[in-house]
Design an enzyme around this catalytic site. Structure first.
Site, PDB file in Angstrom:
ATOM      1  CG  ASP A  62     116.112 -19.795  69.906  1.00  0.00           C
ATOM      2  OD1 ASP A  62     115.679 -18.684  70.283  1.00  0.00           O
ATOM      3  OD2 ASP A  62     115.386 -20.717  69.482  1.00  0.00           O
ATOM      4  CG  ASN A 107     112.506 -16.415  71.401  1.00  0.00           C
ATOM      5  OD1 ASN A 107     113.224 -17.114  70.676  1.00  0.00           O
ATOM      6  ND2 ASN A 107     111.877 -15.343  70.976  1.00  0.00           N
ATOM      7  CG  ASP A 116     112.474 -17.503  67.487  1.00  0.00           C
ATOM      8  OD1 ASP A 116     113.649 -17.874  67.764  1.00  0.00           O
ATOM      9  OD2 ASP A 116     112.199 -16.324  67.192  1.00  0.00           O
ATOM     10  CG  ASP A 128     116.915 -14.999  71.238  1.00  0.00           C
ATOM     11  OD1 ASP A 128     117.632 -15.120  72.258  1.00  0.00           O
ATOM     12  OD2 ASP A 128     115.979 -15.777  70.973  1.00  0.00           O
ATOM     13  CG  ASP A 140     128.801  -4.834  61.797  1.00  0.00           C
ATOM     14  OD1 ASP A 140     129.181  -4.037  60.928  1.00  0.00           O
ATOM     15  OD2 ASP A 140     129.175  -6.023  61.865  1.00  0.00           O
ATOM     16  CG  ASP A 186     129.636  -3.731  56.347  1.00  0.00           C
ATOM     17  OD1 ASP A 186     130.084  -4.855  56.603  1.00  0.00           O
ATOM     18  OD2 ASP A 186     128.995  -3.478  55.304  1.00  0.00           O
ATOM     19  CD  GLU A 246     134.268  -5.727  55.905  1.00  0.00           C
ATOM     20  OE1 GLU A 246     134.185  -6.922  55.590  1.00  0.00           O
ATOM     21  OE2 GLU A 246     133.427  -4.873  55.530  1.00  0.00           O
ATOM     22  CG  HIS A 281     130.036 -12.235  59.367  1.00  0.00           C
ATOM     23  ND1 HIS A 281     131.083 -11.436  59.796  1.00  0.00           N
ATOM     24  CD2 HIS A 281     129.339 -11.486  58.498  1.00  0.00           C
ATOM     25  CE1 HIS A 281     130.985 -10.260  59.210  1.00  0.00           C
ATOM     26  NE2 HIS A 281     129.938 -10.255  58.415  1.00  0.00           N
ATOM     27  CG  ASP A 282     132.022 -11.374  55.738  1.00  0.00           C
ATOM     28  OD1 ASP A 282     130.820 -11.687  55.612  1.00  0.00           O
ATOM     29  OD2 ASP A 282     132.396 -10.216  55.982  1.00  0.00           O
TER      30      ASP A 282
HETATM   31  C1  GLC Z   1     130.871  -6.760  54.825  1.00  0.00           C
HETATM   32  C2  GLC Z   1     130.184  -7.732  55.759  1.00  0.00           C
HETATM   33  C3  GLC Z   1     129.508  -8.782  54.936  1.00  0.00           C
HETATM   34  C4  GLC Z   1     128.473  -8.103  54.086  1.00  0.00           C
HETATM   35  C5  GLC Z   1     129.092  -6.982  53.240  1.00  0.00           C
HETATM   36  C6  GLC Z   1     128.027  -6.079  52.687  1.00  0.00           C
HETATM   37  O1  GLC Z   1     131.881  -7.342  54.105  1.00  0.00           O
HETATM   38  O2  GLC Z   1     131.095  -8.260  56.670  1.00  0.00           O
HETATM   39  O3  GLC Z   1     128.923  -9.792  55.718  1.00  0.00           O
HETATM   40  O4  GLC Z   1     127.854  -9.041  53.257  1.00  0.00           O
HETATM   41  O5  GLC Z   1     129.930  -6.153  53.995  1.00  0.00           O
HETATM   42  O6  GLC Z   1     127.444  -5.342  53.724  1.00  0.00           O
HETATM   43 CA    CA Z   2     114.998 -16.740  69.235  1.00  0.00          CA
END
Ligand code: GLC
Ligand code: CA
Length: 560
Positions: free
Chosen positions: A22, A24, A26, A30, A99, A205, A260, A333-334
């Protein structure tokens, strides 16, 4: 010798911007924060950054529901600071990938807002609007029996239109109708917009879902989630559309595209990644190796099964050999943090190093997810109500039907992808140095021990191991180009493989257990002739043609 495209040598750092840094105050990560960390990213030895979505979004799925494809979310900055990040990254020799989420948009995207105004609105056909069916007793039913990945039925009713729209993910993520040539033109406009700005490529995605079977037929037998999959996954038109994007846009730029693709096997992936005139993706993000402790989906858990994981990796390594290129990853992140799943929190540093070498020394492009390089682990939250993610809610909802609340909580704690979405741990100051404000999400309480600063100065840290590993890979032709050969595939404790390029050979030995076990080198390998190049223990010796392994021991031997 044939020209090798740059993406084959690169390694990628993956940023989930909300939790990275972060700038700034908040409480939300970012692009100002990213700017301040570019030197750090460069210092790892990676070549590129992939940003999870930076676009304006109502955050029903934390950015994967986009309401404007050609702007930056105000939480993250604006186009000006994005251009600055791009320039500063390029100046350091780092490429930048966006992405691209075009299977669906947000329901707050102006296209969708228009599309639901009337049946003759020009945007109506941008989405899958269909009348319902009449069921027994005159009951109104959705157009078919598909279920979404995230939220019950795949259809949502709109009373004003008296029609339903399709959403394979959350209700706030209506699927775009890619059969409509106008939608495909929009996608091309988006691609050009970012490429013309200087972006170097895309992570696309759920790109293998973009075509749905004509007539949207009912699917039997019914699956508990994603019923209908075979009517929308890997259809021939998905390939056609990707080919069109390539022909009209991507082939005109020096760019990289990784798709993906949930629930796709290596043989199917070849349709997209086989080098030649039919190639539409440089690489594919596979899932099967992430399912070694579950069936199909997170909430059907089972103990970690090394043989299953090895089979998945080897299948992609073998099937793509000489034909296409792999994307290599063990975190994003999944998924929950990998040390907590496939390694051991007790042997966090040892297992973290072993896991890193295990996947990065295979053939392909390694991706590293923020925090992975310092061995961040799961952050089980004490209450279900503290979680914030639509998929996590869905898992909890389904699990509640079959287990008591306490068990549901345990399940979520172990499997939620939110484990990987806690703020990055930069130092041991308040909030792990992620923000001077109030963090948007819970910081893992272990940040006093696990943080970047503490690891910078420690030559034996995970962080410095990642650096050594990346530089080892970059300077070793066997790793970059060599063939892959697996030994003892049925062994339940060791993952052993060799990479070989002419005379250059690398042998990777990974123990996946805390138990001390005798390891014997393969018969055609005499370890005394090989040199130990990387390991996760201070001293190493061999007895006979092998050794007794220590917990999660890693040994990488080379022969030149
Ligand atoms: C992909 C992304 C995931 C998202 C899903 C729907 O699997 O990596 O984070 O929730 O698509 O967009
Ligand atoms: Ca921020």
């Amino acid at each position: 010798m044939a020209f090798t495209p740059w993406y084959k040598d690169m390694a990628v750092y993956h940023i989930w911007p909300r939790s990275f840094c972060d700038g700034n105050g908040d409480g939300i990560g970012d692009l100002w924060g990213v700017l301040s960390k570019l030197d750090y990213i460069k210092s790892l030895g990676v070549d590129a950054i992939w940003f999870s979505p930076l676009y304006p979004s109502p955050n029903a799925d934390w950015g994967y529901d986009i309401s404007d494809y050609m702007d930056i979310h105000p939480d993250f900055g604006n186009l000006e600071v994005f251009r600055q990040v791009l320039d500063e990254a390029h100046r350091r020799g780092l490429r930048v990938f966006m992405d691209l989420v075009v299977n669906h948009s947000s329901d707050e995207h102006p296209w969708f807002v228009e599309s639901r105004k009337s049946k003759d609105n020009p945007y109506h056909d941008y989405y899958y609007w269909r009348p319902g069916r009449i069921g027994p007793g005159g009951k109104k039913l959705p157009p078919n029996n598909w279920t979404s990945v995230f939220e019950g039925d795949a259809w949502e009713y709109d009373s004003q239109l008296d029609e339903y729209y399709l959403h394979l993910f959350a209700k706030k993520q209506p699927d775009l109708n890619m059969d409509n040539p106008k939608v495909r033109e929009e996608v091309k406009r988006i691609l050009r917009f970012w490429l013309d700005m200087g972006v170097d490529g895309f992570r696309e995605d759920v790109i293998t879902f973009i075509s749905k079977a004509p007539g949207l037929p009912n699917a039997y037998p019914r699956l508990p989630v994603a019923n209908g999959l075979r009517y929308y996954s890997n259809r021939p038109q998905a390939h056609d559309y990707l080919k069109e994007f390539k022909r009209d846009v991507l082939s005109r730029y020096d760019c990289f595209v990784v798709g993906e693709s949930p629930m796709t096997d290596a043989a199917t992936a070849l349709r997209y990644v086989t080098e030649g005139p039919e190639q539409v993706l440089d690489e594919m993000i596979a899932f099967s190796h992430m399912e070694a402790d579950c069936f199909m989906t997170d909430f059907i858990r089972r103990p970690f099964n090394l043989v299953k994981m090895k089979k998945a990796f080897s299948s992609w390594q073998h099937k793509l050999a000489g034909k296409g290129w792999n994307a290599l990853y063990i975190e994003n992140h999944d998924h929950a943090r990998v040390i907590s799943r496939y390694g051991s929190e007790k042997y966090r540093v040892e297992s973290g190093k072993m896991l890193a070498a295990m996947y990065m020394l295979q053939k392909g492009t390694p991706f590293i997810y923020q925090g992975q390089e310092i061995g961040m682990v799961n952050n089980p939250l004490p209450e279900l109500e503290m979680y914030k993610d639509v998929q996590t809610f869905n898992t909890a909802r389904i699990a509640s039907k079959i287990m008591p609340k306490k068990k549901v909580l345990e399940l979520i704690q172990a499997t939620s992808r939110e484990n990987a979405r806690t703020p990055m741990q930069w130092d041991d100051s308040e909030n792990a140095g992620f923000t001077t404000g109030r963090p948007w999400f819970f910081v893992n309480g272990n940040y006093h021990d696990i943080n970047v600063k503490a690891q910078e100065d420690d030559p034996n840290s995970l962080l410095n191991f990642y650096r050594r590993l990346l530089s080892f890979r970059k300077n070793n032709a066997a790793i970059l180009r060599g063939e892959y050969r697996e030994y003892i595939p049925a062994d339940k404790n060791f993952y052993v493989y060799e990479r070989r390029h002419f005379e250059k050979r690398v042998l990777v030995i990974c123990s996946f257990t805390a138990e001390q076990l005798r390891f014997n080198a393969p018969e055609d390998i005499d370890l005394s002739q090989w040199e130990l190049a990387l390991t996760n223990y201070d001293y190493s010796f061999t007895i006979g043609n092998g050794f007794t392994s220590r917990p999660y021991e890693l040994r990488v031997y080379t022969m030149n």
